[in-house]
Structure formats: C-alpha cells, structure tokens
Design a protein around this motif. Structure first.
Motif, short mmCIF file in Angstrom:
data_model
loop_
_atom_site.label_atom_id
_atom_site.label_comp_id
_atom_site.label_asym_id
_atom_site.label_seq_id
_atom_site.Cartn_x
_atom_site.Cartn_y
_atom_site.Cartn_z
N LYS A 25 39.46 70.14 35.20
CA LYS A 25 39.82 69.38 34.00
C LYS A 25 38.74 69.51 32.93
O LYS A 25 39.05 69.63 31.73
N LEU A 26 37.48 69.49 33.35
CA LEU A 26 36.40 69.64 32.38
C LEU A 26 36.37 71.05 31.80
O LEU A 26 36.10 71.24 30.61
N MET A 31 34.24 72.80 28.89
CA MET A 31 32.91 72.74 29.50
C MET A 31 32.70 73.89 30.47
O MET A 31 33.65 74.37 31.11
N ASP A 32 31.46 74.31 30.63
CA ASP A 32 31.06 75.21 31.71
C ASP A 32 30.59 74.35 32.89
O ASP A 32 30.20 73.18 32.71
N ILE A 33 30.63 74.91 34.10
CA ILE A 33 30.46 74.10 35.31
C ILE A 33 29.45 74.70 36.27
O ILE A 33 29.48 75.91 36.55
N ILE A 34 28.55 73.86 36.78
CA ILE A 34 27.80 74.16 38.00
C ILE A 34 28.38 73.25 39.07
O ILE A 34 28.39 72.03 38.91
N LEU A 35 28.90 73.84 40.14
CA LEU A 35 29.51 73.03 41.19
C LEU A 35 28.79 73.26 42.51
O LEU A 35 28.25 74.33 42.76
N THR A 36 28.75 72.21 43.33
CA THR A 36 28.11 72.34 44.63
C THR A 36 29.13 72.20 45.75
O THR A 36 30.21 71.63 45.58
N TYR A 37 28.75 72.77 46.88
CA TYR A 37 29.54 72.68 48.10
C TYR A 37 28.57 72.51 49.25
O TYR A 37 27.40 72.89 49.17
N LYS A 38 29.05 71.92 50.35
CA LYS A 38 28.18 71.76 51.52
C LYS A 38 28.31 72.94 52.47
O LYS A 38 27.32 73.57 52.83
N ASP A 39 29.53 73.25 52.90
CA ASP A 39 29.75 74.27 53.93
C ASP A 39 30.64 75.42 53.48
O ASP A 39 30.42 76.56 53.90
N ASN A 40 31.64 75.14 52.68
CA ASN A 40 32.68 76.13 52.42
C ASN A 40 32.44 76.88 51.11
O ASN A 40 33.00 76.55 50.06
N GLY A 41 31.60 77.90 51.19
CA GLY A 41 31.30 78.69 50.01
C GLY A 41 32.50 79.44 49.47
O GLY A 41 32.61 79.66 48.25
N ASN A 42 33.42 79.84 50.36
CA ASN A 42 34.61 80.56 49.91
C ASN A 42 35.50 79.68 49.03
O ASN A 42 36.01 80.12 48.00
N ALA A 230 40.48 61.41 34.59
CA ALA A 230 39.70 60.26 34.12
C ALA A 230 38.23 60.64 33.94
O ALA A 230 37.58 60.20 32.98
N VAL A 231 37.69 61.44 34.86
CA VAL A 231 36.31 61.91 34.71
C VAL A 231 36.18 62.71 33.42
O VAL A 231 35.24 62.51 32.63
N ALA A 232 37.13 63.62 33.18
CA ALA A 232 37.09 64.44 31.96
C ALA A 232 37.18 63.56 30.71
O ALA A 232 36.48 63.80 29.72
N ALA A 233 38.04 62.55 30.76
CA ALA A 233 38.18 61.66 29.60
C ALA A 233 36.90 60.89 29.34
O ALA A 233 36.48 60.72 28.20
N LEU A 234 36.24 60.45 30.42
CA LEU A 234 35.01 59.67 30.26
C LEU A 234 33.86 60.53 29.74
O LEU A 234 32.90 60.01 29.16
#
Length: 255
Positions: A25-26, A31-42, A230-234
C-alpha cells in the motif's frame, strides 16, 4: 541518485500478512521500502518483486526482532542499503510490525512464553527503534502495531494483550521525547484479521470467523488490506500533526 522527495519506509515483518499489505500500500502511494523477514527470504523477495513492479525500489533484510543483540549490526545493514540503493543516509518512516501471537489461559501461561513475547514485542520495539533513531530523518514518522485486545478482553490472550498495552504506553513516550525532532509516533491497533497469525484461526475456522463478525459493527472480520491501507493513510502527507494517538482498525469490534 534517488529523487530528492522520495520517501522510504522500513517495515519489520513484511514478508507476509499485515506487514506485506502495508509495504504494498505504501509503494502504491509512492514510497520506497526496506522490509524485514525472520526466516522466509523467498517470500520477502516476492514482496520486493511486487514493489518493483509498481515502479518503486525495495530491499529485504533479515532480522529477528526477538534478538536485541543483533540490532546494532542490523542498523549497519540498513545504513549500507540506504547508501547503496538510495545514496542517502536516512529513511523517513518506521513501522514496527513484526510480532507473534500466543493463545494460552492466564493460569497456564509459562514464564518462557511470557519472556518470548517480551523479547519480541516490548524489548524488540523499544531497542530496535532506539538503534534506528540516528537513521530516521527529522520530521519522520513511526507507527507501532498494537491490538484491539489491549482494549477488549478475550480469554486466552492475557500475555499477548499485556505486551500490546505496553506498546501503547511506549508510543506515547516516544511521541513526547521524539517530538522535538518533528517525529510523530502513533499506534495502530488491528482487530481480528484473516491471516495465518495465531495459526490462522480467524481465517480458517468458520465458527470463529462468524462469531467475530457478529460482534463487529461492520459485520465481518478484517482483511490484511484493511490494516495495510490504514498504515498507508496514517503515513500520508496530511497526517503528520497526528501524534501520540491510538487508532483502532477493527471495523468497530465490541462497541
């Protein structure tokens, strides 16, 4: 070089569920995004591809929010990604989304289960944000994710709800102390959502789904995009003056 007005959001736990929806949504919002993951890189890489298909830039980084000892190294990786991908040394928005659920009666919740939730939800949010503060630009935004369960009570969620209550108090203190830097800090508190969270009970158990719908003003359970939107709106341009607030995104559960 990145566009001078490009905004970058870092979202933890964005390979699936609410975090994934918020990332997309962002990105749709520019917006550009840096996203994190714990285990599932794929899975995380699939989200990166979806974001780039929208014409935005994205990077995925591994992070265990329950391991605060790794936060300094993670901040270094974020700094490297900012320089390599955007030729910048700061990002704009932090969404502390990563988490895990626990359903256990109060009388049967173990100390190990409680400590695990503290490490992920409270200690993780507190100290990850602290480590990332030098990388968040003045005038930036932080969104912490709570839960409707911090307002209403369902048996079996005592420990989880305690953590989310702590998140809401933490948000107010962050807003107060980061306000001089022009950083707004808010909480979004989702209601019951159809995801794989907590074993997918809300999504997969028709009886649970119907019961929640019956106590929700909008007459259904939530979907990931209800919260991602809602996150994107905020985090949109017109909402920077909102700070220190709890915004429940539950369709009106238990009113």
């Amino acid at each position: 070089m990145a566009e001078s007005n490009t905004r970058i959001a870092l979202i933890t736990g964005a390979s699936r569920g609410l975090g994934r929806s918020a990332a997309l949504k962002l990105a749709e919002q520019g917006m550009d995004i840096i996203l994190t993951y714990k285990d599932n890189g794929n899975k995380a890489q699939e989200v990166v591809h979806q974001i780039t298909a929208l014409g935005r830039k994205a990077v995925s980084l591994q992070l265990d929010v329950g391991d605060s000892g790794g936060f300094s190294a993670f901040a270094g990786r974020v700094k490297g990604a900012l320089l390599d991908t955007w030729q910048r040394d700061q990002f704009d928005c932090l969404v502390n989304n990563a988490g895990t659920g626990l359903q256990a009666p109060f009388a049967e919740t173990t100390e190990e289960q409680f400590d695990m939730l503290v490490d992920i939800h409270l200690k993780g949010t507190f100290f990850l944000t602290q480590k990332l503060l030098p990388l968040i630009r003045d005038g930036g935004r932080i969104v912490n994710i709570s839960s409707g369960l911090a307002r209403f009570s369902f048996p079996g969620y005592a420990a989880y709800a305690v953590m989310k209550g702590g998140i809401e108090v933490m948000t107010r203190y962050m807003a107060k102390e980061l306000g001089p830097r022009g950083i707004s800090v808010n909480t979004i508190a989702p209601g019951a959502i159809e995801t794989d969270f907590g074993g997918g009970a809300v999504r997969d158990n028709a009886q649970v789904n119907a019961q929640i719908a019956s106590i929700t003003a909008m007459g259904r359970v939530g979907l990931p995009d209800d919260v991602g939107g809602a996150v994107a709106a905020l985090l949109a341009d017109g909402t920077h003056w909102i700070s220190g607030q709890r915004i429940e995104v539950s369709g009106g559960m238990v009113l």
